[in-house]
Design a protein around this motif. Sequence first.
Motif, PDB file in Angstrom:
ATOM      1  N   GLU A  92       0.645  -1.095   0.001  1.00 15.64           N
ATOM      2  CA  GLU A  92      -0.172   0.060  -0.082  1.00 15.64           C
ATOM      3  C   GLU A  92       0.842   1.506   0.029  1.00 15.64           C
ATOM      4  O   GLU A  92       0.629   2.206  -0.591  1.00 15.64           O
ATOM      5  N   LYS A  93       1.902   1.220   0.689  1.00 17.51           N
ATOM      6  CA  LYS A  93       2.976   2.562   0.732  1.00 17.51           C
ATOM      7  C   LYS A  93       3.498   2.727  -0.467  1.00 17.51           C
ATOM      8  O   LYS A  93       3.497   3.985  -1.077  1.00 17.51           O
TER       9      LYS A  93
ATOM     10  N   GLU B 252       0.579   4.051  -2.950  1.00 18.07           N
ATOM     11  CA  GLU B 252       0.605   5.508  -2.542  1.00 18.07           C
ATOM     12  C   GLU B 252       1.468   6.521  -3.068  1.00 18.07           C
ATOM     13  O   GLU B 252       1.347   7.297  -3.417  1.00 18.07           O
ATOM     14  N   GLN B 253       2.921   5.891  -2.750  1.00 15.90           N
ATOM     15  CA  GLN B 253       4.004   6.793  -3.259  1.00 15.90           C
ATOM     16  C   GLN B 253       3.961   7.064  -4.835  1.00 15.90           C
ATOM     17  O   GLN B 253       4.168   8.125  -5.295  1.00 15.90           O
TER      18      GLN B 253
END
Length: 747
Positions: free
Chosen positions: A395-396, A399-400
Motif C-alpha cells: 500500500e505504501k 500511495e507513493q
Amino acid sequence: MKVKHELNKRQEKRTWFGKLEIMKMSAVWLVITLSVTAMLFIASRLSAKAVENQRKITEKTIRCVGLAEEIQSGSDILTNAVWRFAATGKTRYAREYLEEKTETLTRDKAIEGLRKEGLLEEELETIELAKSVSDNLMEQELHCIRLIYEAEGIQYFPEEISEVELTHTEKKMTSEDKRKKANQFVFGSRYEATKDVIKENINLFTSALYTRQKKELAQAMRRTDSSQLLQQVTAIMLLIWCLGFMVFFYMALIRPIHYSCMELKVSRNKNHKLTLRGPLELRSLIIAFNDALTRIQYKNQEILDIQMVDPITGGFTSTRFDLEVERFLQENREFAFVSLDIRRFKLINDVYGSEAGNQVLKAVYDAILRCMEQEECVSRIQADMFNFVLFEMDEKVIEQRIEAIHQTLIKKYHEKKVVEGENSDYHLSVNCGVYQVQKKDRDIVTIRDRANVARKMNRDEAEYLEECVFFTDLERQKLLREQILENEMEHALENEEFLVYLQPKVRLSDKKIAGAEALVRWNSTTFGLIPPNEFIPLFEKNGFIKKLDYYMFTQVCRIIRGWIDSGKNVVPVSVNLSRKHMNDEGVIKRFQNIQKEYKIPCELIEFELTEAFVFEDLKRFKSIIGEIQEAGYKCSMDDFGSGYSSLNVLKEIPVDILKLDRGFFVGGDIERGDTERGTNVVKAVIRMAKELNMEVVAEGIETWTLVEFLKEQGCDMVQGYIFYRPMPVADFERRVLHEKEDKGDII
C-alpha cells in the motif's frame, strides 16, 4: 537475382496444373471410370452366370436321382404290401398297396418333366425301361391280390381289384389253388428277378446321370474360372486407375489446397496472402480470397483504430485496456487496479471550453503514462475517468506512485496555465480508488466496480483530498450495509416501501409523450430514500430482484388500470425484466396472469431486457423474446452499447425496440462535434436498427444539441433530463398526463 529467377522458373513448372480445369478433369475421370466399371460389371455377370449354370446342373442331377429313388422306393413299398397281404390275407395291406400304387402314378409326369430337362435318349430309355418293368410287375401283383381275395372268400372288391380279369382256368381253381398260385408268384424267383431288373436299370440311370454331371460341371467350372479371371483383371485395372487418378487428383487439387490451408494456419493473425497454385478454379478462389483478405484487413484496421485507440489521449480505449487486464488475470498475476477521475472536471469544460478539457485529459493521461513501468498500462474509460494497472501490492508503494503521478500533474499545470495564453490558474485535483487484485480474482467487472467504490468514497470524503482509498478499507462497511439491506428487503416489500417512479419517453417527431419507463425507488421507513444503484446490484446478486420484478409489474398494472378507469389518456409503460428470470420456466406466463387479472391491454406493456441477457444464454434469450411477443407485449433491449458484442448480436435478437445506452453520449463528443467517430457509430446503430424494423430510444439525453442530432438521424424517442426526470406517479399524472390531455405536447 539469379537464384530468385530460378526459383520462379521452377515454380512455373510445378504449377502447370493451373492450366487444367477441375470440370474437364472430372469429366475424363468419370468416362474412364464408368468404362472400367462396365467391364467389371460384365465380368461379374459372366461369373455369376457360370456359377448359376453349375447350380442348375447339380439341381437337375438331384431331381433326376430323386425320381429314380422314388421309383425304386415305390416299388419296394408295393412289394412289402403284397408280401404282407399274401402272408396274412388282411385287407388293410391290400389297401396300403392300392394307396401306394396311386402315388406311383405321378411318375409319368415326372418322366415327362425329365424330357424337358434335356436328358439323353439312352438315359431316358433306361429310366423308362425301369418304369415299364415296374408297371408290368404291378399288373401281376394286382392279379395275385385278386386271387388272394377269391381264395379268402372276400365278397367286396375295391374298384381296381374288381377290374382285374381271371383266366377261365383260374376261375375254376379252388381257393387253396388260387392262394398257392399267388404265393408261388409273390415269393418266387421270377418275382425277385423282375425286382432286380428294375433296380439294375435305376442304378444304370443314376450312374449315367453322375457321369454326365461331372462332364458338365467340369465345363461349367472352366467357364467360371475364365469369367472370374476376367473379373479379377478388370478389378485390378479399376484399382490401378483409381489409385493413379487419386495420385493425380492429390497432386493437382488436394496438395495445393493442403498447402493453402497450411499457409492459413501458419499465417494466422498475420497479414499474409495465399500463394497461387493448383487448377484454374482453385486459383480463382485464391485470388478472390486474397482480395477479400485485403478488404477485411483494411476494415479491421479501421475498426481496430476505433476500438483500440482513444481519439483524445491517443492511448488505449477501455476495450484494449480490458484485454490487457484479462491477460494479467489469466497469468495469475497480482497487481493494483486504480480508478481515477478529475474533480469538478465539468467546470473546466464550462469555463475554458471543451478544447481545454481535452487538453487536460491528454495531460492527465501523459502524466500517468510517464509514471508507468514495463507492462503497466493506462486507459481513459469514459469522460474524465481513468483506469490503470500498477504491478505493486504494498500500500505504501502504491500511495507513493500515485502521489508521483499527482506531482507530475502539478508540475505541468501549476507551472503553466490550464491552457496556454490564459491568465488564470486552475488547481487540478483527482480522486483515486485502488483495488489490490489477488490471484483468485477473475472478473474484471467486479474488479473495476470495487476500485470505483473506493474512488467514490474518496470523492465523498473531504479528508481524502488528493489521496487514494483502498477498497479493503471499505469492504467491512459495504458488507455490513448489504446485510442490513437484506434484513430489511422482505419487510419493505410487504409494506410497499418500493415505489414506482415514471420517466416519460418523448417522441421526437412531434415532441409528444409516447410512453414511460417504470423505475423503482426504495423509500425505507428506517433509512429514508435509498438510491437504486445501492440496492439493485445487491438484489441481482441474492435473487430478490425476481420478487421485486413481479411486485413492480403488479404496481404498474394497477396504475394503468386506474388511468383507464378514470378516463385518462393512457400511455404504454415499460418494465424491466432481470436476467435472473433466465432459467425460470413459465416466467412470462406468470406476468401474463397478473396483466389479465387487471384486464390491461397487452399493447400498454413493454418489457425491457438488458444487453447482459445475451452473454448469459443467447438461445434462452431469444426464446424469452419469442414468449414475450407471442403473449402480445412489446420487447426492447435496454442499455444497448454497454456490452462488448452489441453489433454482433443485434442481428440475432428480434426485439421491437432498441434503447441506446447513455454511454454513447457521455463525454460530449457528439455534442461538441470533436470527432466524427462517435457520431458515425450512433448513425450506424440507428440506421441498422431501422433496417431491422426496430424503434430506437436514446437514454440519458441532457442537451438540446443531442436532441436535434438524434431527430435528424431518425431516432424515434428520447428519455432524459432534458425533458423529464423520473417522478412519482402522482406527479406524472399531474404534469404529464394532464399536459397530454390539455396540450397534447410537452412544449
